[in-house]
Design a protein around this motif. Structure first.
Motif, PDB file in Angstrom:
ATOM      1  N   LEU A 124       1.768   1.697   5.450  1.00  0.00           N
ATOM      2  CA  LEU A 124       2.067   0.285   5.665  1.00  0.00           C
ATOM      3  C   LEU A 124       1.719  -0.121   7.086  1.00  0.00           C
ATOM      4  O   LEU A 124       1.248  -1.243   7.332  1.00  0.00           O
ATOM      5  CB  LEU A 124       3.509  -0.042   5.278  1.00  0.00           C
ATOM      6  N   LEU A 125       1.900   0.803   8.043  1.00  0.00           N
ATOM      7  CA  LEU A 125       1.547   0.465   9.429  1.00  0.00           C
ATOM      8  C   LEU A 125       0.032   0.426   9.620  1.00  0.00           C
ATOM      9  O   LEU A 125      -0.511  -0.527  10.180  1.00  0.00           O
ATOM     10  CB  LEU A 125       2.176   1.478  10.384  1.00  0.00           C
TER      11      LEU A 125
ATOM     12  N   GLY B  24      -1.407  -2.525   7.930  1.00  0.00           N
ATOM     13  CA  GLY B  24      -1.034  -3.762   8.620  1.00  0.00           C
ATOM     14  C   GLY B  24      -1.928  -4.009   9.815  1.00  0.00           C
ATOM     15  O   GLY B  24      -2.453  -5.118  10.009  1.00  0.00           O
TER      16      GLY B  24
ATOM     17  N   SER C  21      -0.470  -2.105   2.221  1.00  0.00           N
ATOM     18  CA  SER C  21       0.716  -2.090   3.065  1.00  0.00           C
ATOM     19  C   SER C  21       1.979  -2.339   2.239  1.00  0.00           C
ATOM     20  O   SER C  21       2.999  -1.665   2.414  1.00  0.00           O
ATOM     21  CB  SER C  21       0.515  -3.120   4.173  1.00  0.00           C
TER      22      SER C  21
ATOM     23  N   GLY D 248       6.366  -3.109  10.607  1.00  0.00           N
ATOM     24  CA  GLY D 248       5.385  -3.474   9.583  1.00  0.00           C
ATOM     25  C   GLY D 248       5.618  -4.889   9.101  1.00  0.00           C
ATOM     26  O   GLY D 248       4.670  -5.655   8.885  1.00  0.00           O
TER      27      GLY D 248
ATOM     28  N   TYR E  13       5.375  -0.066   1.302  1.00  0.00           N
ATOM     29  CA  TYR E  13       6.820  -0.366   1.253  1.00  0.00           C
ATOM     30  C   TYR E  13       7.459   0.216   0.010  1.00  0.00           C
ATOM     31  O   TYR E  13       8.569   0.753   0.051  1.00  0.00           O
ATOM     32  CB  TYR E  13       7.040  -1.888   1.274  1.00  0.00           C
TER      33      TYR E  13
ATOM     34  N   THR F 182       3.018  -7.877   9.171  1.00  0.00           N
ATOM     35  CA  THR F 182       2.706  -8.656   7.980  1.00  0.00           C
ATOM     36  C   THR F 182       2.752 -10.146   8.306  1.00  0.00           C
ATOM     37  O   THR F 182       1.866 -10.919   7.937  1.00  0.00           O
ATOM     38  CB  THR F 182       3.715  -8.335   6.864  1.00  0.00           C
TER      39      THR F 182
END
Lengths: 491, 615
Positions: free
Chosen positions: B297-298, B301, B320, B425, B324, B429
């Motif tokens: 996710l990082l 992102g 991303s 994150g 989650y 976003t």
């Protein structure tokens, strides 16, 4: 000889009668169609008589011949093959410039020779049979001497066959003489002779060896196979068909009878030699067919290989000891039927095509390019024959090969089985190559063919019938197996 | 319940009709079959759902499922597999997502693809995909699930490369297929191991047997979980098998919406949720799941911040968001994960479809630098995109907020490190979503506000509006999957944690607004040449493609090149050479000379007789 014996001998008498009737007929009327018709009817009658009398028990006719179920079944097969050979010859002869009618006399005599050989349980009748068969074949192989371009090769084939056959007959005869010197009688169950042996065992060994060598020549076992391709190539296609199926089957049938009568332990001594011949036949037969470009030569080598395959079951039978009740002898029988059907089918198609253009017989395989599009049904039947020779399931060839493997596995003949598998793999290549050529898109230089083929419908019936039989035996082999078991049970 | 088989059968029937028509069908009919089959499947799902709830109301144990056996499939030794379907809350949730969102996307696509010459082929693939995806979630055993799993992979391949005339698209399709195949292989090995260890492949049986046969934290459950995770990672485009997803955007936009946002890429999440008892036996595997989710996710992102292609931004955002979901799985917030899967399916489908409308209006232009100020010209897409973005940022009270907030809280419970990462994150976003929104709909690009044209077809707007409405209210749904999955423990994090989770996205929006619209803090745009390298690195997705190219593709190609003449082929070739040499050798003996033949016979006879005499 009383009436019962005479009646029992009926199939052989009819076949012999056919040749005499034909000879007289030709003296008055030269009519090809009539001659062929009389031959076919006569042979059909003989075959049906032979089948009809199955189950009539064992009848010894003179000391020379024995009429048991084994004789009857294999005589029926032998006469059936002769019937097919005369049937397929009609179209072939009709298209040639040769004098046609005498061929059928020779064929009937050869058939008689084969039947005598199958029925013989005496070395004298064995020799009469084998010579009757061979001498007729000399003339048949060299029959097309006026056939234009190919007459040289035909004559060469005939002469070669005659000379080499003579050599092999001398082996045969000398072998018989040695056996007689040892045992004092000439029946094939000579070991049961009450007189007993007075001379050394060596007479028997050398005698049996020479006898087997004489037969090995007829069966084209390597290294006695050298004549096969030359003669197959030279002979007219119907004769080759007869030579490849009928002549081989008669000799093999006699061999089985001889093995059982003489007791397998005598033949044990020959096991090493037989094994070597089997391995060589399977390997060399297939290897030499590999890049062969003439279809008849290719089929000659293929028949060498198939004889090698049958030797696997033969050796298994000898090792078992109890031949008549064993799966190995059954395997030989079933394979003989399957092999005869497939070979006849291939040569029937070949004869039919040769009637359209003799190049099909003498020329290169490339001639067959695009056959599938020119003669779809002929090509299809050829496919079936070749797939059968490969041993594809759903054809008679698969059943036969399956039986051979079974017999080999039963006796744990692993070396022979490996060679059999390797040989079959090699075989795949050259059989499929022919099929591939036939499937090729039609080329521009398609061979010129006779505009209106003679009597093609007549031979078409035979070809379709053989094709269906190859498939039928492949799908439902029980009747054939039942017959073979019946035949073996009477030995 | 007896009609459960209808749900996958209907789209498959549609596929069969379309494929058998082989292009002879008119567009109107193809549309009716293609869209109608999925719409009917949706109606069937509603019917099945009422049955399910009725059964549940009659005292059926919560979380228990129904098995509908259709016919025996594979019977071999101790392996007995039935072609049977399994319905419980989890699969029901997935059914709603697949058929509901799927039907809307099909409707949209029937307008979007109208001008394409291969209209029928498109719906053929789409229907097959829906059928395979339904098979995947309804499968009662893992092999049947694998069938669906491979089926969706195949359809994904076919649809990414739908416009195959451009070799680039074909390459993207191949890449997606090969990369996911790496995961599929791991999945398959996992299945073999499960069968070896437990002697069964029925999912429910495995879930019962696993806790009895495996010890907690043992090697075997860890290995199996890791292999299953490998499959999930490949399908769901998580690190390290994420590289195919951005390239998969080469397919038509409805495909991206359906396959690469709403359904197929979440199959990995479904797999792990379905097999959660196995994963629970291995704390290491659970940590792996959470860590992979967090890292993905990082990474995704940061990458999304540096993309200029509107679909690639959305693709990285999908990665991303699935990150989650993985994080949620890893911290045992099972129902939150599935909840986020559902809301994400709705709002990401909305975003993709809206992006599709924008792309159509912009004459197939996807570069956001060439867009700008479109909000006046495209009012419906603007509002829909705005709603979708709000959900993606997880602004309260949109559905995105309701589903993401529990994940953040669960992450705090599990380990504050996860929370720090996840909340950062969320901030990212917000920034990249704001950036996308502003660059597309606000401001003015260098060449002035571009001219757009109104796409034809009434099918485009209704799905957008319905999805927008759903995105807003989906947070209120009561997820049936909650009954199947273990409940997450009550969350009692400190208040500041909750407030930070809510506020950080708002801060992100503010910063994005300042940077990308007001032009302040330009250093943050990293446009100075000093940052070129870093920007390139981020834009390329952290160089994963480059790394794999060097580590895997190039050596493999070199190996293939070196082995062009196939070393293994030497053996058959040797056989050929040996046989033909033998042929030539032995043929020489066949010289046609009678004297040679007879001499051979004599020699052979001597040999045979001596063998008989002296052995």
């Amino acid at each position: 000889m009383d009436l019962i014996q005479l009646l029992a001998l009926m199939p052989l008498l009819i076949v012999g009668g056919v040749s005499i009737v034909l000879m007289l007929l030709i003296a008055f009327v030269r009519n090809h169609a009539l001659t062929c018709f009389v031959t076919c009817i006569g042979l059909l009658a003989a075959m049906l008589t032979s089948i009809n009398t199955i189950g009539d028990g064992i009848i010894q006719v003179t000391p020379l011949l024995v009429m048991d179920d084994f004789t009857r079944v294999f005589c029926a097969l032998m006469i059936g093959i002769s019937l097919a050979a005369s049937w397929m010859a009609y179209t072939y002869m009709e298209a040639s410039d040769e004098i046609r009618e005498e061929y059928y006399i020779l064929l009937a005599l050869a058939a008689l020779g084969g039947c005598v050989l199958i029925a013989s349980n005496h070395f004298a009748s064995m020799f009469i049979g084998i010579e009757l068969l061979s001498v007729s074949l000399f003339a048949m192989v060299g029959y097309m001497v006026h056939g234009g371009k190919s007459s040289d090769i035909t004559l060469e084939g005939g002469v070669k066959y005659m000379i080499m056959s003579g050599v092999s007959s001398s082996f045969l005869l000398f072998g018989v003489a040695l056996i007689y010197a040892y045992a004092g009688i000439l029946t094939i169950d000579f070991l049961a002779a009450p007189a007993g042996a007075t001379l050394s065992q060596g007479y028997l060994i050398v005698g049996t060896s020479m006898l087997i060598i004489g037969l090995a020549f007829k069966l084209s076992w390597v290294p006695f196979h050298m004549w096969t391709p030359d003669v197959y190539q030279g002979a007219p296609a119907p004769v080759t068909g007869f030579l490849a199926s009928g002549a081989k089957i008669a000799v093999f049938a006699f061999l089985i009878r001889f093995l059982i009568a003489s007791g397998p332990d005598r033949i044990d001594l020959l096991l090493a030699g037989l094994t070597i011949m089997a391995v060589l036949s399977m390997l060399l037969g297939n290897l030499m067919a590999l890049l062969q470009s003439n279809l008849k030569r290719l089929l000659a080598y293929s028949s060498v290989a198939h004889m090698g395959y049958m030797m696997v079951a033969l050796i298994a039978a000898i090792k078992t000891g109890n031949i008549s009740e064993d799966v190995a002898a059954e395997a030989i029988g079933v394979y003989m039927v399957a092999y005869a059907l497939m070979t006849l089918l291939a040569f029937a198609v070949l004869s039919r095509l040769a009637a359209l253009n003799s190049e099909y017989e003498t020329g290169n395989i490339e001639m067959y390019g695009g056959l599938l599009y020119r003669h779809p049904w002929m090509a299809t039947c050829m496919f079936v024959a070749f797939l059968g020779l490969i041993g594809m399931p759903l054809t008679a060839g698969f059943i036969g090969k399956y039986y051979l493997m079974l017999a080999g596995v039963d006796q744990q003949l692993w070396t022979l089985l490996w060679v059999l598998v390797a040989g079959s793999a090699l075989g795949l290549y050259y059989y499929l190559k022919v099929i591939l050529v036939m499937c090729k898109e039609s080329q521009d230089d398609a061979p010129a063919e006779l505009e209106t083929p003679v009597a093609s419908g007549f031979s078409g019936v035979l070809i379709s019938g053989l094709c269906l039989m190859v498939l039928y035996v492949g799908i439902y082999p029980t009747p054939v197996i039942d017959w073979i078991q019946l035949a073996l049970a009477s030995l | 319940m007896n009609l459960l088989w209808l749900i996958p059968t209907l789209p498959f029937l549609g596929f069969t009709i379309l494929v058998l028509s082989s292009g002879r069908m008119s567009r109107e009919r193809a549309r009716i079959v293609g869209v109608g089959s999925v719409a009917l499947a949706f109606l069937a799902t509603i019917y099945i759902a009422t049955q399910y709830y009725a059964a549940a109301a009659h005292g059926l144990d919560h979380g228990a499922g129904f098995t509908v056996s259709l016919w025996p499939w594979i019977t071999a030794g101790s392996l007995n597999l039935n072609f049977s379907l399994y319905l419980d809350g989890l699969s029901l949730s997935m059914l709603f997502v697949i058929t509901g969102v799927g039907a809307l996307i099909h409707l949209y696509a029937s307008g979007y693809m109208w001008d394409d010459p291969d209209y029928t082929r498109f719906f053929t693939y789409m229907n097959l995909f829906v059928a395979a995806m339904l098979m995947l979630v309804l499968a009662d055993n893992l092999v049947l699930m694998f069938l669906g799993w491979e089926g969706v992979g195949l359809c994904s391949f076919l649809l990414i490369g739908f416009w195959y005339k451009d070799p680039k698209n074909g390459y993207a399709a191949r890449k997606a297929f090969v990369v996911t195949r790496a995961g599929d292989t791991a999945f398959a090995i996992g299945l073999f191991l499960l069968f070896r260890e437990l002697g069964s492949l029925e999912i429910q049986e495995i879930l019962h047997l696993a806790p009895e046969n495996f010890e907690m934290g043992g090697n075997m459950p860890t290995l199996i979980s890791a292999l299953l995770l490998g499959g999930a990672v490949g399908k769901s485009a998580q690190i390290p098998l994420q590289t195919w997803l951005p390239d998969a955007m080469a397919g038509p936009t409805p495909v991206s919406a359906l396959i690469h946002a709403a359904t197929m890429v979440t199959a990995g999440v479904y797999l792990i949720a379905r097999c959660h008892p196995v994963f629970l036996l291995s704390p290491i595997a659970m940590t792996m799941v959470a860590s992979i989710g967090l890292i993905t996710l990082l990474v995704a992102g940061f990458t999304a911040l540096n993309q200029w292609d509107i679909k690639r931004v959305l693709a990285y955002s999908t990665m991303s968001q699935i990150g989650y979901m993985f994080l949620a799985l890893g911290v045992e917030a099972w129902d939150s994960s599935i909840f986020h899967l559902m809301t994400h399916a709705i709002f990401k489908a909305l975003l993709f479809l809206t992006a599709g409308s924008i792309i159509l209006a912009m004459h197939h232009e996807q570069d956001i630098r060439k867009m700008g100020g479109l909000r006046k010209q495209l009012p419906v897409p603007f509002w829909c995109f705005l709603i979708g973005s709000a959900c993606l940022i997880a602004l309260p009270p949109t559905s995105g907020f309701w589903s993401k907030e529990p994940i953040l809280l669960a992450a705090w419970e599990a380990d504050p490190i996860f929370w720090y990462g996840a909340v950062f994150g969320a901030f990212l976003t917000a920034v990249y979503t704001t950036r996308l929104m502003l660059l597309v709909f606000f401001g003015t690009p260098e060449g002035g506000i571009p001219k757009t044209h109104e796409p034809k077809g009434w099918q485009l707007h209704p799905p957008l509006i319905i999805l927008a409405g759903l995105s807003l209210v989906a947070g209120l749904f009561n997820l049936p999957a909650a009954d199947v999955l273990p409940h997450a423990h009550e969350h009692h994090p400190p208040l500041w944690v909750e407030i930070t989770g809510i506020l950080l996205p708002v801060v992100g929006i503010f910063i994005g607004w300042q940077v990308f619209l007001k032009g302040r803090w330009q250093a943050l745009r990293m446009e100075s040449p000093a940052f070129d390298g870093l920007r390139k690195f981020l834009a390329s997705g952290w160089g994963f493609d480059w790394l794999y190219d060097i580590l895997l593709v190039k050596p493999f190609m070199a190996l293939a090149k070196a082995n062009r003449n196939d070393i293994v082929d030497l053996v058959p070739k040797a056989v050929v050479v040996a046989s033909s040499q033998c042929y030539y050798f032995f043929s020489r003996g066949q010289n046609g000379q009678l004297r040679f033949y007879v001499a051979t016979m004599a020699a052979a006879a001597i040999m045979i007789i001596s063998l008989a005499l002296f052995t």
